[in-house]
Design a protein around this motif. Structure first.
Motif, PDB file in Angstrom:
ATOM      1  N   PRO B 178       0.796  -1.239   0.000  1.00 17.36           N
ATOM      2  CA  PRO B 178       0.000   0.000   0.000  1.00 17.36           C
ATOM      3  C   PRO B 178       0.823   1.282   0.000  1.00 17.36           C
ATOM      4  O   PRO B 178       0.390   2.280  -0.539  1.00 17.36           O
ATOM      5  N   ASP B 179       1.994   1.264   0.580  1.00 17.57           N
ATOM      6  CA  ASP B 179       2.736   2.524   0.729  1.00 17.57           C
ATOM      7  C   ASP B 179       3.910   2.651  -0.237  1.00 17.57           C
ATOM      8  O   ASP B 179       4.744   3.541  -0.082  1.00 17.57           O
ATOM      9  N   GLU B 180       3.988   1.785  -1.211  1.00 17.95           N
ATOM     10  CA  GLU B 180       5.157   1.814  -2.091  1.00 17.95           C
ATOM     11  C   GLU B 180       4.889   2.598  -3.362  1.00 17.95           C
ATOM     12  O   GLU B 180       3.761   2.701  -3.818  1.00 17.95           O
ATOM     13  N   ARG B 181       5.968   3.146  -3.945  1.00 16.92           N
ATOM     14  CA  ARG B 181       5.847   3.831  -5.227  1.00 16.92           C
ATOM     15  C   ARG B 181       5.590   2.815  -6.325  1.00 16.92           C
ATOM     16  O   ARG B 181       6.011   1.655  -6.247  1.00 16.92           O
ATOM     17  N   ILE B 182       4.899   3.259  -7.377  1.00 16.06           N
ATOM     18  CA  ILE B 182       4.651   2.356  -8.507  1.00 16.06           C
ATOM     19  C   ILE B 182       6.008   2.005  -9.128  1.00 16.06           C
ATOM     20  O   ILE B 182       6.785   2.911  -9.431  1.00 16.06           O
ATOM     21  N   PRO B 183       6.326   0.717  -9.289  1.00 11.39           N
ATOM     22  CA  PRO B 183       7.602   0.376  -9.932  1.00 11.39           C
ATOM     23  C   PRO B 183       7.715   1.063 -11.297  1.00 11.39           C
ATOM     24  O   PRO B 183       6.714   1.212 -12.004  1.00 11.39           O
ATOM     25  N   LEU B 184       8.914   1.475 -11.663  1.00 14.84           N
ATOM     26  CA  LEU B 184       9.098   2.356 -12.811  1.00 14.84           C
ATOM     27  C   LEU B 184       8.495   1.794 -14.108  1.00 14.84           C
ATOM     28  O   LEU B 184       7.775   2.490 -14.833  1.00 14.84           O
ATOM     29  N   GLN B 185       8.796   0.517 -14.411  1.00 16.61           N
ATOM     30  CA  GLN B 185       8.291  -0.029 -15.677  1.00 16.61           C
ATOM     31  C   GLN B 185       6.762  -0.084 -15.696  1.00 16.61           C
ATOM     32  O   GLN B 185       6.140   0.187 -16.721  1.00 16.61           O
ATOM     33  N   THR B 186       6.162  -0.419 -14.567  1.00 11.89           N
ATOM     34  CA  THR B 186       4.699  -0.427 -14.506  1.00 11.89           C
ATOM     35  C   THR B 186       4.166   0.989 -14.667  1.00 11.89           C
ATOM     36  O   THR B 186       3.181   1.221 -15.384  1.00 11.89           O
ATOM     37  N   PHE B 187       4.832   1.956 -14.014  1.00 13.30           N
ATOM     38  CA  PHE B 187       4.429   3.354 -14.150  1.00 13.30           C
ATOM     39  C   PHE B 187       4.434   3.758 -15.627  1.00 13.30           C
ATOM     40  O   PHE B 187       3.506   4.419 -16.114  1.00 13.30           O
ATOM     41  N   MET B 188       5.466   3.345 -16.344  1.00 13.58           N
ATOM     42  CA  MET B 188       5.582   3.697 -17.767  1.00 13.58           C
ATOM     43  C   MET B 188       4.451   3.067 -18.572  1.00 13.58           C
ATOM     44  O   MET B 188       3.832   3.720 -19.431  1.00 13.58           O
ATOM     45  N   ALA B 189       4.151   1.794 -18.297  1.00 18.47           N
ATOM     46  CA  ALA B 189       3.078   1.108 -19.040  1.00 18.47           C
ATOM     47  C   ALA B 189       1.728   1.756 -18.739  1.00 18.47           C
ATOM     48  O   ALA B 189       0.918   1.984 -19.653  1.00 18.47           O
ATOM     49  N   LEU B 190       1.480   2.084 -17.480  1.00 22.37           N
ATOM     50  CA  LEU B 190       0.177   2.639 -17.095  1.00 22.37           C
ATOM     51  C   LEU B 190      -0.028   4.035 -17.684  1.00 22.37           C
ATOM     52  O   LEU B 190      -1.094   4.345 -18.219  1.00 22.37           O
ATOM     53  N   THR B 191       0.986   4.900 -17.595  1.00 22.30           N
ATOM     54  CA  THR B 191       0.822   6.253 -18.147  1.00 22.30           C
ATOM     55  C   THR B 191       0.637   6.179 -19.666  1.00 22.30           C
ATOM     56  O   THR B 191      -0.160   6.922 -20.237  1.00 22.30           O
ATOM     57  N   THR B 192       1.361   5.274 -20.302  1.00 22.44           N
ATOM     58  CA  THR B 192       1.204   5.121 -21.752  1.00 22.44           C
ATOM     59  C   THR B 192      -0.216   4.688 -22.088  1.00 22.44           C
ATOM     60  O   THR B 192      -0.830   5.193 -23.040  1.00 22.44           O
ATOM     61  N   MET B 193      -0.750   3.749 -21.312  1.00 19.14           N
ATOM     62  CA  MET B 193      -2.110   3.277 -21.602  1.00 19.14           C
ATOM     63  C   MET B 193      -3.142   4.360 -21.339  1.00 19.14           C
ATOM     64  O   MET B 193      -4.130   4.477 -22.059  1.00 19.14           O
TER      65      MET B 193
END
Lengths: 52, 596
Positions: B178-193
């Motif tokens: 719950p308190d962790e930052r979005i892992p970078l690669q997932t962050f990239m995939a999500l923002t792209t989507m």
């Protein structure tokens, strides 16, 4: 062949990306030269274009 | 012996066998599209330059449509869903929520592709009326068979569901962390989507509301400027949809290959947020010469476009700095001497680095395209395909091929068949594209049109300021041939790798960034905030132009008939004045109409 050999640790504070700065400055110089090149080719190299 | 064998880590296949199988399937789909697209590419290259003509020029647009659609829709997006699936699962370190659901979106994308491709290939079969010679942009009044639009819609839905899959995986992960930052690669995939969801509103409306019913005969005409504007609403962000997986690979894999690690995680997040915000409200810059859109709206689109240079230049800095860090760790010294310390013998590294170099050149020609005034000089000329063969044709395609050399062994537990062939392949792509794209740019400056089988028209000579037209044609033909050979080497290498024997411990870890996520403001991970701002920017950029287009022409007009009627009209005119001495003029005009 291995690429994992002979690596030294460099701390975040010790790393100054001067080579990157030099490459980016070089890119900007190339961009400026290309813009000047475009001017000569497109505006001085061609006659006026009349449409219609 | 490869590095992978020395690292001794379990591979992606070992950790997530179901997901690895899915990623392999998506990549195979991408490679099949690449083979077919490449085949149509070499056919049109040799035809246009008049080196080898295996078909009548009347089939040129069938070939061109197939090349465009297969390369920039099928190849790129199948690769994207594969690499994003890998990246999300790898970075969250957990499997997808329901693999049957994942196979469903993959199945939809395959079905959609098959429908569209069958419609396009129907153009080769004279005995059927099915065709879709509408090029990648499918501007009305060019009309395709309903199968083409239906296929596009289904493919699009498949890609949306793929994004939902990654969001589901992220939500599941978030409950456990719950308190962790979005892992970078997932962050990239999500923002792209998220960018993709916003952008696809335009194409979904254009295809489902207007073009598909129109091709089914439910109504007679569409507002060509409206569907065209809706196309570009999606058509510019789609170039970032192609680019974002390449950016992800440059940010997360390339630094590792260079022997170092990513320089800055926060900068990478800022770049992806900027692309989410700025990719969509710029599409009108593809329509600078369209009548019916006020100059002021075009100016706003140009301004937004120039802001897009910011994330690209940030990327240039961050990625090159990461490479320099790797090189200095490997003992590199000097202002430029560190470049020699990079692992140039590794095809995965060399391919990505050369792709980045080409992207820098594409940045220059892109700035020309984006400038309202200077765009008029290159609009609809061969300059434009020259530009996007640097961006999607090299920055994206070459990065994908290079990344495959690194990723494929981890998906199959089989070491790469041949590194030297891989190295030859990526260098050959770079050289071939340098030749072909350079000649395309220069030809475009002299007014050589794009999208025509007969660029010389008749009774007309282009007069280049230097060189000859034959030299440029030869550059294009030689470059295109090198690209085709390179593509063959790539596919051969992947196929032969697949026939290899399995080995264990082929996994490779990705090191954390030098400046990690804890150094970046938490607000960067607030996806709702960025989506909200992105939507506001889209409303600001598009509401007035769209309202103006609809109020003037209506939702379904002013109609101009469909493509075959236009050609028939002009053909009849040409025949009737065949002996009046103005045949050539009309013939040129006809080609011009089709190109527009």
């Amino acid at each position: 062949m291995s690429t994992e050999t002979a690596k030294k640790e460099i701390d975040h504070e010790d790393f100054d990306p001067k080579g990157t700065l030099a490459l980016i400055l070089l890119y900007f110089v190339i961009l400026a030269i290309l813009w000047i090149f475009m001017y000569f080719i497109e505006f001085l190299g061609n006659d006026l274009t009349v449409i219609g | 012996m490869s590095d992978a064998l020395e690292s001794g880590a379990p591979s992606f296949l070992d950790q997530f066998p179901d997901e690895a199988k899915l990623v392999r399937a998506t990549l195979w789909s991408a490679f099949i599209a690449l083979i077919l697209g490449g085949l149509f590419g070499i056919i049109q290259t040799l035809h246009r330059t008049d080196i080898l003509r295996v078909m009548d020029s009347s089939y040129y647009y069938t070939v061109l449509t197939a090349h465009g659609v297969l390369m920039v829709v099928s190849f790129t997006i199948f690769f994207l869903v594969g690499v994003f699936t890998w990246a999300v699962v790898r970075s969250l370190d957990r499997p997808l929520v329901d693999i049957r659901y994942s196979w469903t979106w993959y199945g939809l994308m395959v079905v959609g592709t098959l429908m569209a491709v069958v419609a396009v290939l129907g153009g080769f079969v004279d005995s059927t009326e099915m065709s879709a010679d509408v090029l990648f942009t499918f501007y009305a009044p060019l009309q395709a068979h309903p199968l083409f639009y239906g296929g596009l819609a289904i493919f699009l839905i498949g890609s949306w569901l793929a994004g939902v899959d990654w969001f589901r995986a992220w939500y599941a992960w978030k409950r456990e962390h719950p308190d962790e930052r979005i892992p970078l690669q997932t962050f990239m995939a999500l923002t792209t989507m998220l960018m993709w969801y916003i952008a696809s509103i335009g194409i979904a409306i254009a295809v489902v509301v207007f073009l598909l019913p129109w091709s089914l005969g439910l109504f007679d005409e569409v507002n060509a400027l409206l569907t065209r504007t809706l196309f570009w609403f999606w058509g510019h962000p789609v170039v970032y949809f192609w680019l974002m997986p390449a950016y992800m690979l440059w940010y997360t894999v390339l630094p590792k290959l260079a022997g170092g690690r990513l320089f800055s995680d926060p900068l990478a997040r800022v770049v992806f947020v900027l692309f989410l915000l700025l990719s969509t409200p710029v599409g009108i810059h593809h329509q600078y010469v369209d009548p019916g859109i006020a100059e002021g709206f075009k100016f706003i689109a140009m301004t937004n476009t120039m802001f897009l240079l910011l994330p690209s230049l940030l990327t240039a800095f961050t990625v090159v700095a990461s490479m320099e860090y790797g090189a200095r760790r490997r003992g590199g010294t000097g202002l430029f001497g560190w470049l020699r310390a990079l692992p140039w013998a590794r095809p995965a590294f060399t391919g990505m680095a050369l792709a980045g170099l080409m992207f820098a050149a594409g940045g220059f020609s892109g700035m020309i395209n984006a400038g309202m005034n200077i765009n008029y000089l290159v609009h609809n000329t061969l300059w434009v395909p020259g530009h996007f063969h640097l961006t999607v044709g090299t920055a994206v395609a070459l990065t994908f091929m290079a990344a495959t050399y690194w990723l494929w062994p981890q998906l199959t537990n089989k070491p790469l068949f041949s590194r030297p062939i891989g190295l030859l392949q990526v260098v050959m792509w770079f050289v071939g594209m340098a030749l072909m794209s350079n000649a395309m740019h220069v030809s475009g400056l002299f007014g050589v049109p794009r999208r025509t089988a007969e660029p010389e028209y008749q009774g007309f000579d282009f007069t280049p300021a230097f060189g000859t037209m034959n030299e440029f044609d030869m550059q294009i033909a030689i470059g295109g041939t090198l690209l085709f050979i390179s593509l063959g080497l790539f596919i051969g290498n992947v196929v032969l790798t697949s026939f290899g024997t399995k080995q264990s411990s082929l996994g490779e870890d990705l090191p954390p960034a030098l400046s990690g996520p804890s150094d970046s403001p938490v607000v960067l991970d607030n996806l709702k905030l960025w989506v909200g701002i992105a939507l506001v920017l889209v409303v600001l950029a598009y509401s007035l132009p769209l309202a103006s287009i609809i109020s003037r022409g209506g939702l379904f007009g002013p109609g101009v008939g469909t493509y075959p009627m236009i050609v028939d009209t002009f053909s009849a005119l040409i025949e009737s004045v065949a002996h009046a001495g103005i045949t050539e003029t009309l013939a040129q005009f006809e080609v011009g109409v089709i190109v527009q």
